[in-house]
Structures are given as structure tokens and as C-alpha cells.
Design an enzyme around this catalytic site. Structure first.
Site, mmCIF file in Angstrom:
data_model
loop_
_atom_site.group_PDB
_atom_site.id
_atom_site.type_symbol
_atom_site.label_atom_id
_atom_site.label_comp_id
_atom_site.label_asym_id
_atom_site.label_seq_id
_atom_site.Cartn_x
_atom_site.Cartn_y
_atom_site.Cartn_z
ATOM 1 N N GLU A 125 -7.227 -2.755 3.488
ATOM 2 C CA GLU A 125 -5.921 -2.574 3.550
ATOM 3 C C GLU A 125 -5.036 -3.634 2.826
ATOM 4 O O GLU A 125 -5.179 -4.588 3.020
ATOM 5 C CB GLU A 125 -4.984 -2.326 4.946
ATOM 6 C CG GLU A 125 -5.476 -3.200 5.844
ATOM 7 C CD GLU A 125 -4.777 -2.877 7.248
ATOM 8 O OE1 GLU A 125 -4.771 -1.932 7.719
ATOM 9 O OE2 GLU A 125 -4.349 -3.891 8.044
ATOM 10 N N TYR B 176 3.085 -0.827 3.095
ATOM 11 C CA TYR B 176 1.846 -0.846 3.758
ATOM 12 C C TYR B 176 0.870 0.064 3.042
ATOM 13 O O TYR B 176 1.177 1.340 2.692
ATOM 14 C CB TYR B 176 1.502 -0.417 5.234
ATOM 15 C CG TYR B 176 0.276 -0.019 5.779
ATOM 16 C CD1 TYR B 176 -0.398 -0.995 6.586
ATOM 17 C CD2 TYR B 176 -0.232 1.012 5.553
ATOM 18 C CE1 TYR B 176 -1.653 -1.152 6.969
ATOM 19 C CE2 TYR B 176 -1.684 1.017 5.943
ATOM 20 C CZ TYR B 176 -2.394 0.120 6.803
ATOM 21 O OH TYR B 176 -3.564 0.369 7.290
#
Ligand code: GDP
Ligand code: MN
Length: 381
Positions: free
Chosen positions: A189, A101
């Protein structure tokens, strides 16, 4: 403003971030055609403003174009977190060795963009943050300089051992940082940032939220808004010049000023209720705004009581009272309304409401308690 994955991908790709090229499709046939033109196995992905699409059945692997069509047909019939799927993205399927991530958010407490990275990627990052926060590394970035190369390398080293992957990831983080600033994002993101068995690093998902304040000076970004993918109530509110966010409680709140609106929501919670929305009708005096606000709140079936909390300054309370009376003449409101108002032209407001058979409170605590109790008992008036 939320972007769809395919829109966010285009911005990240323009910043140089490596990802596989795909295309959007609005029908199963189009999805099949895209899959055919890509050749090989593909992933069909729901384009909605919601995370967790994978878990909701909105991300499917297809070995053949025919299978891509079948998946697209099923996904296009889905509703994910209340949002209907109107488009799918078809991209070549990547082979995945690991999922990380990498995200950048505007942290209002730090007053800076903060990088968050974790080797525990692919899954819900909120869950990782709640259960195993030690698995997330954070780094606040000085907005004057952006992410320095040594900082990017330091973050990337928390994800990978292989130094070519570390370097590739550090570069991606710097590109993500630039894309964040250049597009006025409040969030950007990549989850997952994947490694492939042959050692490449690829962005397989992209999420960007643009700060609404950026849109006036960036018509190119403003044009990316997809109203068909937004909650109808939020679209109506924006058109009416109201700042409105739908929540999942049952006390509808109509307040002037963002600070008072938040204090009102806090108090609703304090007295055991749950706000159905954040709504700031703004500082101007315009009965029309009240009409629009009530229209939006009464169209939400969750709302069991409506609470007005108006502190008159520039906002004239008599204008708000006129708005309430006008709306009740046009619209059948089936839920109780509690009105608290004080300040500019308060006597006139009270007179207007009284003539229409309503009362106004001046104490905020009392009004909130009443609204919470009425929402709970569901007594119609
Ligand atoms: P989200 O659930 O809404 O975040 O959607 P994602 O785009 O992140 O997809 C969810 C999951 O599907 C990812 O974490 C991957 O595990 C998987 N996935 C997505 N794209 C690919 C791909 O190209 N190949 C493979 N094998 N899996 C993928
Ligand atoms: Mn994802």
C-alpha cells in the site's frame, strides 16, 4: 513478513513508482548528514513495523540538517506500539496538495488480490473503512491477467479529475500490482499517494507485507527480515518451528493444528475470555516443541492461565505430556495450566501427567471454561 518503509520503497521504486530518494540513518548524526546531502527541508520518519507513525510523533518535518538531527534524536528514542525505533528514514519533504490511499491486499474471501483506493488518504484507512466505507472503491483482480489498463484508469478516475494525474495514477496502480505479484506480497500500500501543487503524483509512504511462504524461494526477500524489529516472542517461536502470533488476551493457548487452534480461540472468546496468542505446535511429535512453547508463553506477563488443547493423531499425546512434565522440571511456571488431550496414546499421557501430580481433561468445552475462569481469578498454582 513485514518490511520497513525504506525496504518497501526500494521494491516499489524498482517497479518504477515515482518517489523522492532518501536514505536511512541509525543515529542523529547520520540523519543530519543525509539531510545535508539531500539539501532543503526533509522529513524524518521512524522505521518500525507499525502504521500510524505520524500520529505517534514518528514523522517530523525538518527545515535544516540541524533540525533533522534533533528530530532524529527524539524519534530514535521512541517506542511505537511497543516497538523500539532503531532507524529513521530521511527523505526530501514534498509539498502536498492532496493525499489519497492506494492499496492492494490478498482477500481470502474473494480469493484474489483486491485493489482498494480512496481519495480520503493520509489517515488511518481502517478508520475510513469503519466510518465512511463508501469512500473506498474496491476492485478484485484476476491473478491471471493483473490489472487491465482500463481498470486502472477507472480506479484512478475515482481519485482525480485532472487527466494527467489520472494517467499517472493508473500507471502507478499497474506498477503496484506487478510489484505485489513479483514479490509474493499479501499487502502492498501507498498511503499517502500525494499530489504536489505543481501537479505531480508521488508515493510518500510504502508498506509491504511479504507472504512467509514466498521466503523459501526468495532468499533476497528473506534477507530483508529485521529480527530486531519483531516481537522477541515471535522470533523465538519461528526459530523453534512454531507458528505463533502474539495477541492481547490473557489465556495462553497451546494447540496442535491451525484449525483446532482457531476453534480453541473462538471458544475462549465464546466463554468470555481472550486468547493471549495463536499457537500451533504442529503435527509432529516432539516434546521439545512443547518445552519451547511453554517457555514463550510463560515469558509473556499478560498470560494468566495456559490452556493445552491437543487432539492426538500424528501428534502423540504422551509426547506432549512428556514435554509438559519436562518443562515444569526446568521452568518455574507461576500460572495455572489446564490440559485437554485426547487421541493417540491418551492413556499413557494421562499416566505421565498423573505421576507428576497433574490431571488431564478430555472435554474441550470444560477445559476452555476452566482456563477462562482461572485466567480471570488469577489463582496461581
Ligand atoms: P504513517 O503515519 O505511519 O502512515 O506515516 P506516513 O509516511 O504516511 O506519514 C504520515 C503523514 O505525514 C502523511 O500522511 C503526510 O501528511 C505527512 N508527510 C509524510 N511525508 C511528507 C512530506 O514529504 N511532506 C509533507 N508536507 N508531509 C509529509
Ligand atoms: Mn502512511
Amino acid at each position: 513478513m513485514n518490511l520497513h518503509e525504506y525496504q518497501a520503497r526500494a521494491l516499489l521504486r524498482a517497479a518504477g513508482i515515482p518517489m523522492l530518494e532518501g536514505d536511512v540513518a541509525g543515529s542523529p548524526e547520520e540523519a543530519e548528514a543525509v539531510a545535508r546531502s539531500l539539501g532543503g527541508p526533509v522529513v524524518v520518519k521512524a522505521q518500525v513495523h507499525a502504521g500510524g507513525r505520524g500520529k505517534a510523533g514518528g514523522v517530523k518535518l525538518a527545515a535544516t540538517p540541524a533540525e533533522a538531527r534533533q528530530h532524529a534524536s527524539r524519534i530514535l528514542a521512541l517506542t511505537i506500539k511497543g516497538l523500539p525505533v532503531r532507524k529513521v528514514l530521511v527523505v526530501p519533504a514534498a509539498e502536498i496538495a492532496s493525499e489519497s490511499y492506494v492499496g492492494l491486499i490478498l482477500d481470502r474471501e474473494a480469493q484474489r488480490p483486491v485493489f482498494m483506493v480512496s481519495a480520503a488518504g493520509g489517515v488511518d484507512i481502517e478508520e475510513v473503512a469503519a466510518r465512511t466505507p463508501e469512500k473506498i472503491s474496491r476492485l478484485a483482480v484476476d491473478p491471471r491477467y493483473g490489472l487491465f489498463p482500463h481498470q486502472a484508469l477507472g480506479l484512478a478516475l475515482t481519485l482525480y479529475r485532472d487527466f494527467s494525474q489520472v494517467k499517472a495514477t493508473a500507471k502507478i496502480m499497474q506498477q503496484l500490482g506487478r510489484a505485489f505479484v513479483e514479490n509474493g506480497a499479501s499487502l502492498a500500500e501507498i498511503n499517502p499517494l500525494a499530489t504536489t501543487p505543481d501537479g505531480r503524483v508521488l508515493a510518500l509512504d510504502a508498506k509491504i507485507v511479504i507472504d512467509d511462504n514466498e521466503l523459501d524461494r526468495r532468499p533476497d526477500l528473506a534477507a530483508l527480515r529485521d529480527e530486531s524489529a519483531e516481537a522477541p516472542s515471535e522470533v523465538a517461536a519461528r526459530r523453534a518451528g512454531l507458528t505463533y502470533i502474539q495477541l492481547d488476551g490473557n489465556v495462553g493457548c497451546v494447540v496442535n493444528g491451525a484449525g483446532l487452534a482457531m476453534a480453541t480461540m473462538d471458544l475462549v472468546k465464546y466463554y468470555g475470555g481472550a486468547p493471549a496468542n495463536f499457537l500451533d505446535i504442529g503435527g509432529s511429535s516432539n516434546p521439545e516443541k512443547v518445552v519451547n512453547a511453554l517457555r514463550i508463553l510463560t515469558s509473556d506477563p499478560q498470560v494468566k492461565a495456559i490452556l493445552f488443547n491437543i487432539f492426538g493423531g500424528i501428534t502423540r499425546t504422551d509426547d506432549v505430556a512428556k514435554g509438559i512434565v519436562t518443562t515444569l522440571g526446568q521452568l518455574e511456571v507461576r500460572v495455572p495450566i489446564v490440559i485437554r488431550l485426547t487421541g493417540t496414546n491418551e492413556q499413557e499421557a494421562i499416566r505421565i501427567l498423573r505421576n507428576a501430580g497433574m490431571t488431564a481433561l478430555s472435554d474441550m468445552d470444560q477445559a476452555v471454561q476452566q482456563a477462562v475462569a482461572l485466567a480471570r481469578s488469577g489463582v496461581p498454582v
